[in-house]
Design a protein around this motif. Structure first.
Motif, PDB file in Angstrom:
ATOM      1  N   UNK A  61       0.819  -1.204   0.000  1.00 46.60           N
ATOM      2  CA  UNK A  61       0.000   0.000   0.000  1.00 46.60           C
ATOM      3  C   UNK A  61       0.852   1.254   0.000  1.00 46.60           C
ATOM      4  N   UNK A  62       0.327   2.298  -0.586  1.00 45.93           N
ATOM      5  CA  UNK A  62       0.911   3.619  -0.447  1.00 45.93           C
ATOM      6  C   UNK A  62       0.179   4.281   0.710  1.00 45.93           C
ATOM      7  N   UNK A  63       0.800   4.214   1.864  1.00 44.14           N
ATOM      8  CA  UNK A  63       0.197   4.707   3.097  1.00 44.14           C
ATOM      9  C   UNK A  63       0.641   6.143   3.335  1.00 44.14           C
ATOM     10  N   UNK A  64      -0.141   6.883   4.093  1.00 43.00           N
ATOM     11  CA  UNK A  64       0.198   8.286   4.293  1.00 43.00           C
ATOM     12  C   UNK A  64      -0.284   8.794   5.645  1.00 43.00           C
ATOM     13  N   UNK A 121       6.679   7.325   8.803  1.00 41.31           N
ATOM     14  CA  UNK A 121       5.549   8.111   8.315  1.00 41.31           C
ATOM     15  C   UNK A 121       4.586   8.447   9.449  1.00 41.31           C
ATOM     16  N   UNK A 122       4.330   7.491  10.326  1.00 45.20           N
ATOM     17  CA  UNK A 122       3.423   7.731  11.450  1.00 45.20           C
ATOM     18  C   UNK A 122       3.964   8.781  12.407  1.00 45.20           C
ATOM     19  N   UNK A 123       5.274   8.939  12.457  1.00 47.04           N
ATOM     20  CA  UNK A 123       5.898   9.927  13.325  1.00 47.04           C
ATOM     21  C   UNK A 123       6.177  11.249  12.600  1.00 47.04           C
ATOM     22  N   UNK A 135       4.488  10.228   2.908  1.00 44.96           N
ATOM     23  CA  UNK A 135       4.002   9.038   2.216  1.00 44.96           C
ATOM     24  C   UNK A 135       5.003   7.911   2.389  1.00 44.96           C
ATOM     25  N   UNK A 136       4.515   6.671   2.429  1.00 39.53           N
ATOM     26  CA  UNK A 136       5.402   5.509   2.569  1.00 39.53           C
ATOM     27  C   UNK A 136       4.834   4.333   1.802  1.00 39.53           C
ATOM     28  N   UNK A 196      -4.555   4.705   3.965  1.00 38.41           N
ATOM     29  CA  UNK A 196      -4.062   4.007   2.768  1.00 38.41           C
ATOM     30  C   UNK A 196      -4.759   4.559   1.537  1.00 38.41           C
ATOM     31  N   UNK A 197      -3.985   4.769   0.473  1.00 37.81           N
ATOM     32  CA  UNK A 197      -4.505   5.363  -0.756  1.00 37.81           C
ATOM     33  C   UNK A 197      -5.315   4.347  -1.546  1.00 37.81           C
TER      34      UNK A 197
END
Length: 901
Positions: A445-448, A633-635, A667-668, A682-683
């Protein structure tokens, strides 16, 4: 001469002879009848004991029935042999009913092994709600998860607050402060036990709010505060004491935490409706050494079911200062620290209960190595403690690329490997046939972590959402191609000539992005969102991403250097064969098993600055793996090394501090499981059918159900370019693989136990150890049946040489070497692979089933042993008695006849 005696004697003799003959005939008939009856009874008894059990009454559980058709595997999970047997036992075909507890079974062993552990987490829902008092009596704060915690992100929501003033991003009054603390007192922690004060440079609120300083000024004094300056111009701070008994730190900073590591949230805004939300990172003793959360007692070998308890502390801030004064100007700012005594008195505390950090098995437990794709990491990590308690073995997981995992399948002692695609049969070693068990369905996933931000042009209604997480984003293959090729101007260091000047600054200012994400049109992100965190090495997952990108005509045209006639942008020339940077990544070489960054531009500085060059990989580095990318990314951490520190000798380039809560935009590229663990959005990706699809359970199952045949029959793989309606394009099926003939019998049994656990208890979604973490989709019944059959094969064939090629070929799921290597099917070929959700074939009733990898003949591939105990001797005795009785019926009459006078 005759007399009465003679006549009488003759008369008595004749009567006695007739009577004796009748008795002998009757005895003869009786003996023959007994013999016949005994033989009939013996035959009936033998038939009864040899026949299968009859059906069990509806409502009678397997544990209550004496029926032997419910075998129990080594991990204690009973499964019906076939559909008919399962139905007879009152259990639907293919289900796995729970076994009754046994004082001598695995459950009892596990209870004994964990008897020295700390008390287990309290039963009941994991979410906890606490309420404020006094000035904050209407405030209610709910923490989404408080038990079975690891390093993760939990959602905290609240209601009943007053709107933050003067705005959601300028913290004058009415907001919340969050911090994590240790403490052994049941009433909660002391302020000296809290990780707070490392973000003191955050100037969005009062000067002393993000610090531990207790004297915020000469005129502002907290009368309840016991720690006061003892001399002029002296600053005093709330001390920090670590859990390990180290001397208290009284200087306002700590060796245990700093701006790069802290999880404190000094400012969390309350919306206009009195609600709010924050995503709080929970840290264990591994991330927060001064707190020790989840740590286990030193010197004890375990196993442990729970680690050291900690606390989440929430300090609400209103409009009243520590001296009792009230701020009447909405623009005025509170100045005092939340650790000041009067503010600390309003704290809300929530207990946090942790999974144990470190060893989950006793020291000295035998260890087996597993390795492979990072897709398996979260579930193996969660399953390992439960499997260890049952099987007494430690299954350590080591991340490796898919290519490395496949290579190990050709070597001695390959262990158990996790991969997304099987070994090409042409590369298979002679006499080393791998077997593959489907173990997980998940996705890339492209998570953000992007929080709404505004400027002076933003509409007031939109600006009210400042600091709140944006939950939805649509991405096309062409947009992802721009991110992967560093084609935004902010994706490289200033001055890089290889990004065309007409390209957009970053993703959120790209007209193409705004066309499919209109919710971003009025937002402003000063730091820019121009690239994404990607791992330095990947393998099959990177190939899947590039295949999805290149399947889109517009994205492929972009990567090959064509200028868009609509958007007027083009690729970073470092990715072209005729680019000015060597070595380039020509488009004809894509897809590649990784994420190349060939743009090696370095910014030069004037000589008088005595500063070395600053290269693109400093400002836009790789993550070590997808887990690091997700956590960063979460931080709000871009991992960039972009701050020059001239105070060191020599000067040094340092990592930038993470973006503050409310100002994040990262983004990650990561797994769905890691995105879920760290609370990332998640995108939605556009699939081959033209739909924007998020990675949900239904969308990933849809894609898995349309998986195509791979290099090995029965081991299908998901095609990222597929056109399945509703299917998430970056879905993946993770397989567990090994070579039975190349491992020992003991290892084969242990790996089989792991596989059986994985498809039984391991498929229960949840947050506890042993359960399936969020981000994974429970396997279909057909996948579980296939994995169960492979487990049986691994156990039965481990350590044994493979059969000769003349024997019948194995079923799908293996790659038998029955043909010369040159004749093996090529990679990507193979046909006849069943769909992953195809039902298994039913087995013949009450027949022996010989198992091979692939779809089993029954949901469980093992016939239960029928133990009749002492009844077997009754049968033997009855048969002997019948034979003796039959013989007696013939011999006894003859003996009686011989005794006649």
């Amino acid at each position: 001469m005759t007399g009465p005696d003679t006549v009488g004697g003759v008369g008595r003799t004749g009567g006695a002879g007739r009577t004796g003959g009748s008795r002998r005939a009757a005895a003869h008939r009786a003996l023959r009848t007994a013999a016949a009856l005994t033989l009939i009874l013996a035959t009936a008894a033998g038939a009864g004991l040899s026949a299968g059990p009859g059906p069990v009454r509806a409502g009678v559980s397997a544990a209550q029935s004496a029926s032997p058709q419910i075998p129990v595997d080594p991990l204690g999970a009973p499964v019906a042999i076939d559909q008919a047997a399962g139905a007879a036992a009152g259990t639907p075909a293919g289900s796995t009913p729970s076994a009754a507890p046994s004082a001598t079974g695995p459950s009892a062993a596990a209870a004994t092994a964990t008897g020295r552990a700390a008390a287990a987490p309290a039963d009941g829902p994991s979410a906890v709600t606490v309420g404020g008092t006094g000035e904050f009596a209407g405030l209610e704060v709910t923490v989404g998860q408080t038990t079975h915690l690891v390093n993760q992100v939990v959602t905290v929501v609240w209601k009943g607050g007053r709107p933050t003033q003067p705005s959601p991003m300028v913290f004058g009054q009415n907001y919340l402060t969050f911090m994590q603390c240790w403490g052994d007192d049941d009433s909660g922690p002391d302020r000296e036990q809290c990780q707070y004060g490392a973000s003191k440079g955050d100037n969005r609120g009062g000067d002393f709010v993000p610090s531990r300083q207790l004297n915020p000024g000469r005129t502002l004094v907290d009368p309840a505060e016991p720690i006061k300056p003892t001399q002029p111009n002296q600053n005093v701070f709330a001390p920090f004491r670590s859990f390990d008994g180290s001397p208290a730190e009284t200087g306002g900073s700590s060796q245990f935490f700093g701006p790069q590591s802290t999880n404190e949230v000094p400012y969390a805004p309350t919306r206009a409706d009195g609600t709010g939300q924050v995503f709080f990172e929970i840290q264990t003793g591994s991330e927060a050494a001064g707190l020790g959360c989840g740590n286990t007692p030193k010197g004890e070998s375990g196993p442990f079911t729970e680690g050291r308890r900690c606390w989440l502390v929430i300090v609400p801030r209103g409009s009243t200062e520590v001296d009792g004064s009230t701020l009447t100007n909405p623009a005025a700012r509170l100045q005092s620290s939340p650790l000041s005594a009067s503010n600390w008195a309003h704290r809300l505390v929530v207990p946090l209960r942790f999974e144990p950090v470190g060893l989950s098995c006793p020291l000295g437990s035998s260890e087996l190595v597993t390795s492979g794709t990072e897709f398996a990491a979260e579930m193996i990590w969660r399953w390992q403690p439960a499997i260890c308690r049952r099987a007494g073995r430690i299954f350590n997981f080591g991340q490796a690329t898919d290519d490395m995992a496949r290579l190990r399948l050709t070597r001695d002692r390959p262990g158990l490997l996790f991969l997304g695609a099987p070994l090409n049969p042409a590369d298979q070693a002679e006499g080393r046939t791998p077997v593959y068990a489907p173990l997980a369905v998940s996705g890339l996933t492209l998570a953000f972590d992007i929080e709404s931000q505004s400027n002076s042009l933003t509409p007031p209604e939109t600006a009210k959402r400042d600091g709140q997480r944006i939950q939805e984003m649509n991405l096309t293959p062409r947009l992802v191609a721009k991110l992967l090729t560093q084609s935004y101007r902010f994706a490289v260091n200033p001055g890089d000539p290889r990004v065309p000047a007409g390209n957009p600054r970053d993703l959120v200012t790209d007209p193409e992005f705004l066309d499919v994400n209109p919710q971003f049109r009025s937002l402003a992100f000063p730091s820019g969102i121009a690239d994404l965190l990607v791992p330095s090495a990947d393998g099959d997952l990177a190939l899947a991403v590039w295949k999805w990108v290149l399947a889109d005509p517009d994205a492929k045209a972009f990567v090959t250097g064509q200028v868009s006639p609509v958007w007027h942008d083009s690729v970073n020339t470092a990715f072209l064969a005729d680019g000015t940077v060597q070595p380039p990544v020509p488009p004809q070489e894509l897809p590649v098993p990784g994420y190349p960054k060939p743009d090696g531009y370095c910014k030069q500085f004037d000589a008088e600055l005595q500063r070395p060059e600053w290269c693109n990989l400093d400002g836009h580095p790789y993550a070590n793996n997808m887990a690091e990318a997700a956590r960063a990314a979460a931080r709000g951490d871009t991992l960039a090394r972009s701050e020059w520190d001239p105070s060191t000798i020599p000067g040094s380039l340092k990592k930038a501090n993470p973006q503050a809560q409310g100002l994040r935009g990262v983004l990650a590229l990561t797994t769905t499981a890691q995105a879920a663990r760290y609370g990332l959005s998640t995108a939605k990706l556009r699939n081959g059918a033209g739909e924007f699809v998020a990675p949900t359970d239904p969308s990933m199952l849809a894609a898995a159900g349309a998986a195509v045949p791979g290099a090995v029959p029965g081991v299908p793989v998901v095609d990222p370019a597929g056109r399945t309606a509703g299917g998430y394009p970056l879905t993946t099926i993770t397989y567990a693989a090994t070579v039975p003939s190349a491992i020992s019998a003991a290892d084969g049994k242990a790996y089989a136990e792991l596989l059986r656990y994985a498809v039984a208890d391991g498929q229960k979604p949840g947050i506890a150890v042993g359960e399936l973490p969020a981000g994974y989709v429970p396997l279909t019944e057909a996948m579980r049946a296939r994995a169960t059959a492979v487990a049986q094969t691994v156990e039965e064939r481990a350590g044994k040489p493979e059969s000769s090629p003349e024997e019948p070929a194995a079923e799908p799921g293996t790659t038998p070497r029955a043909v010369p290597r040159a004749a093996a099917p090529p990679a990507g070929g193979g046909g006849g692979a069943p769909e992953p959700d195809a039902p298994p074939a039913p087995s013949p009733a009450h027949s022996l089933v010989t198992l091979a990898p692939g779809p089993p003949a029954a949901p469980v591939a093992r016939t239960a042993r029928t133990d009749v105990g002492g009844l077997r001797y009754l049968l033997l005795g009855a048969l002997i008695a019948g034979l003796l009785a039959g013989a007696a019926g013939v011999v006894v009459p003859r003996l009686l006849r011989r005794r006649r006078p």
